[in-house]
Design a protein around this motif. Structure first.
Motif, PDB file in Angstrom:
ATOM      1  N   LEU A  52       0.862  -1.175   0.000  1.00  0.00           N
ATOM      2  CA  LEU A  52       0.000   0.000   0.000  1.00  0.00           C
ATOM      3  C   LEU A  52       0.901   1.229   0.000  1.00  0.00           C
ATOM      4  O   LEU A  52       1.589   1.505   0.980  1.00  0.00           O
ATOM      5  CB  LEU A  52      -0.910   0.012   1.236  1.00  0.00           C
ATOM      6  CG  LEU A  52      -1.691   1.310   1.489  1.00  0.00           C
ATOM      7  CD1 LEU A  52      -2.694   1.577   0.368  1.00  0.00           C
ATOM      8  CD2 LEU A  52      -2.401   1.265   2.849  1.00  0.00           C
ATOM      9  N   TYR A 100       1.269   5.274  -0.021  1.00  0.00           N
ATOM     10  CA  TYR A 100       0.416   6.400   0.368  1.00  0.00           C
ATOM     11  C   TYR A 100       1.188   7.705   0.311  1.00  0.00           C
ATOM     12  O   TYR A 100       2.404   7.768   0.485  1.00  0.00           O
ATOM     13  CB  TYR A 100      -0.174   6.185   1.765  1.00  0.00           C
ATOM     14  CG  TYR A 100       0.809   6.368   2.901  1.00  0.00           C
ATOM     15  CD1 TYR A 100       0.906   7.589   3.564  1.00  0.00           C
ATOM     16  CD2 TYR A 100       1.636   5.329   3.303  1.00  0.00           C
ATOM     17  CE1 TYR A 100       1.809   7.765   4.601  1.00  0.00           C
ATOM     18  CE2 TYR A 100       2.540   5.493   4.336  1.00  0.00           C
ATOM     19  CZ  TYR A 100       2.622   6.717   4.984  1.00  0.00           C
ATOM     20  OH  TYR A 100       3.515   6.886   6.001  1.00  0.00           O
ATOM     21  N   LEU A 111      -8.712   4.034   5.263  1.00  0.00           N
ATOM     22  CA  LEU A 111      -8.118   3.242   4.194  1.00  0.00           C
ATOM     23  C   LEU A 111      -7.309   2.071   4.766  1.00  0.00           C
ATOM     24  O   LEU A 111      -7.424   0.924   4.316  1.00  0.00           O
ATOM     25  CB  LEU A 111      -7.222   4.127   3.338  1.00  0.00           C
ATOM     26  CG  LEU A 111      -6.615   3.492   2.085  1.00  0.00           C
ATOM     27  CD1 LEU A 111      -7.637   3.481   0.956  1.00  0.00           C
ATOM     28  CD2 LEU A 111      -5.379   4.262   1.648  1.00  0.00           C
ATOM     29  N   CYS A 123      -7.767  -2.012   4.378  1.00  0.00           N
ATOM     30  CA  CYS A 123      -6.699  -2.848   3.812  1.00  0.00           C
ATOM     31  C   CYS A 123      -6.302  -3.965   4.773  1.00  0.00           C
ATOM     32  O   CYS A 123      -6.091  -5.125   4.364  1.00  0.00           O
ATOM     33  CB  CYS A 123      -5.480  -1.989   3.479  1.00  0.00           C
ATOM     34  SG  CYS A 123      -5.659  -0.966   2.005  1.00  0.00           S
ATOM     35  N   PRO A 149      -3.875   4.628  -3.487  1.00  0.00           N
ATOM     36  CA  PRO A 149      -4.963   5.560  -3.166  1.00  0.00           C
ATOM     37  C   PRO A 149      -4.599   6.967  -3.644  1.00  0.00           C
ATOM     38  O   PRO A 149      -3.478   7.210  -4.104  1.00  0.00           O
ATOM     39  CB  PRO A 149      -5.021   5.490  -1.641  1.00  0.00           C
ATOM     40  CG  PRO A 149      -3.607   5.184  -1.239  1.00  0.00           C
ATOM     41  CD  PRO A 149      -3.031   4.315  -2.328  1.00  0.00           C
ATOM     42  N   ILE A 183      -7.285   3.300  -6.208  1.00  0.00           N
ATOM     43  CA  ILE A 183      -8.428   3.572  -5.329  1.00  0.00           C
ATOM     44  C   ILE A 183      -8.836   5.036  -5.478  1.00  0.00           C
ATOM     45  O   ILE A 183      -8.068   5.934  -5.146  1.00  0.00           O
ATOM     46  CB  ILE A 183      -8.076   3.273  -3.860  1.00  0.00           C
ATOM     47  CG1 ILE A 183      -7.622   1.821  -3.703  1.00  0.00           C
ATOM     48  CG2 ILE A 183      -9.271   3.561  -2.949  1.00  0.00           C
ATOM     49  CD1 ILE A 183      -7.081   1.485  -2.320  1.00  0.00           C
ATOM     50  N   ALA A 210     -11.175   0.125  -0.026  1.00  0.00           N
ATOM     51  CA  ALA A 210      -9.872  -0.491   0.205  1.00  0.00           C
ATOM     52  C   ALA A 210      -9.963  -2.014   0.154  1.00  0.00           C
ATOM     53  O   ALA A 210      -9.131  -2.688  -0.463  1.00  0.00           O
ATOM     54  CB  ALA A 210      -9.313  -0.034   1.553  1.00  0.00           C
TER      55      ALA A 210
END
Length: 350
Positions: free
Chosen positions: A76, A78, A89, A93, A133, A156, A308
């Protein structure tokens, strides 16, 4: 042919990237060949095996173990200023990762850092795929880099479908349109709007939804009331301070996310205004912040946790389909939103 190999050995450890460059294929393809994965053409497999032999490449055992295991290794990435958004989020996840028996790696990805080196490091550590995201879902350079590396990624909230990667989104345009109609339905006509991060496609869609709803209602948009924000509390505070200092301030403000709406409420309180009797303020996202500030925010509920979870589900399906040499890969999921009315909106004072 031996000369390049000896030079490479003197300069440092060989990597998947070196083999991919030599074999003229992606790093993900090399990883599949090394780990006996399916979905690689015989011609390509032979080229990779020849490159491995010629270069004297020895795969990292730990990486091979991870890549060959049934457990997925998902990153992930970010780079979002909203702690409230990130919290929702991350919970989504983690819930999905537990359910899918996936190993979730969380990495910060800032523009100041060397993205290329970071992505290469992650791929070489046998990462199976990436979740992106906002705002990274709209980072064209990053998307191109992942595509060229041959790795999987699901975006996302990018605001629109993307040709080469899976996408989970809501209808940002219609959601903003519905919120604007709600505010108009209360009787407001002088409505301020705070735009989100200009580098995110969702920001433009929310602005378009606002403008179109105003036009359909025959309500003029005063450009002095349309302010640029950054999806941060501070940018919402500054935008609201400017709007409320006008000789004819707005009777309502629609901010493109909850963080900026919270900044608007703080600006109103500084001026001694009552929210919502003196000023209606509405947000977008329905993060935990929306129901913890005073007054509680009327906002658009974007199902961030569910988005997510859905994104990780799509990514897992893509990776496992690819391992099984199945060409069918899921691409797009559009989830529902909801307008949640709380305590921050009311008809304008007469």
């Amino acid at each position: 042919m031996n000369e390049p190999r000896s030079r490479r050995r003197q300069s440092g450890r060989l990597t998947v990237s070196d083999v991919a460059r030599f074999a003229k294929c992606s790093q993900m393809t090399v990883s599949r060949v090394v780990n006996g994965g399916a979905g690689v053409r015989e011609e390509t497999r032979l080229a990779v095996e020849a490159a491995i032999k010629e270069l004297g490449y020895t795969p990292n055992r730990a990486a091979r173990s991870l890549a060959g295991a049934s457990q997925l290794r998902i990153v992930l990435l970010y780079s979002n200023p909203s702690a409230a958004y990130l919290s929702e989020l991350l919970i989504g996840c983690m819930d999905a990762a537990t359910r899918l028996d996936a190993n979730l790696v969380v990495e910060r990805c800032d523009p100041e850092r060397d993205q290329s080196r970071m992505i290469q490091r992650l791929i070489e550590s046998a990462v199976d795929g990436f979740l992106l995201p906002p705002p990274l879902c709209d980072d064209t350079a990053l998307l191109t880099r992942l595509l060229r590396a041959g790795t999987h990624a699901v975006l996302i909230g990018p605001g629109q479908a993307e040709a080469h990667h899976g996408v989970v989104m809501i209808d940002d345009y219609q959601a903003a349109h519905d919120m604007t109609r709600h505010i108009l339905g209360l009787g407001h006509r002088r409505i301020g709007f705070i735009i989100g991060n200009p580098h995110q496609s969702a920001s433009a869609l929310r602005l378009a939804g606002f403008r179109d709803a105003m036009a359909e209602a025959g309500a003029d948009v005063d450009e002095a009331l349309v302010r640029q924000g950054q999806f941060t509390y501070r940018s919402g505070l500054d935008a609201a301070i400017d709007m409320l200092a006008l000789s004819t301030p707005p009777s309502a403000i629609f901010a493109s996310n909850d963080d900026m709406a919270a900044g608007c409420i703080a600006a109103a309180h500084r001026r001694g205004l009552d929210v919502p009797r003196d000023l209606t303020i509405c947000g977008f996202d329905d993060t935990a912040l929306a129901s913890t500030i005073w007054p509680e925010l009327t906002t658009i509920r974007q199902p961030i946790r569910q988005m997510a979870e859905t994104a990780l589900d799509l990514l897992a399906q893509e990776i496992r389909s690819d391992r099984a040499a199945d060409a069918a890969r899921p691409r797009l999921a559009t989830l529902d939103y909801e307008l949640v009315q709380r305590d921050s909106d009311a008809p304008p004072r007469t």
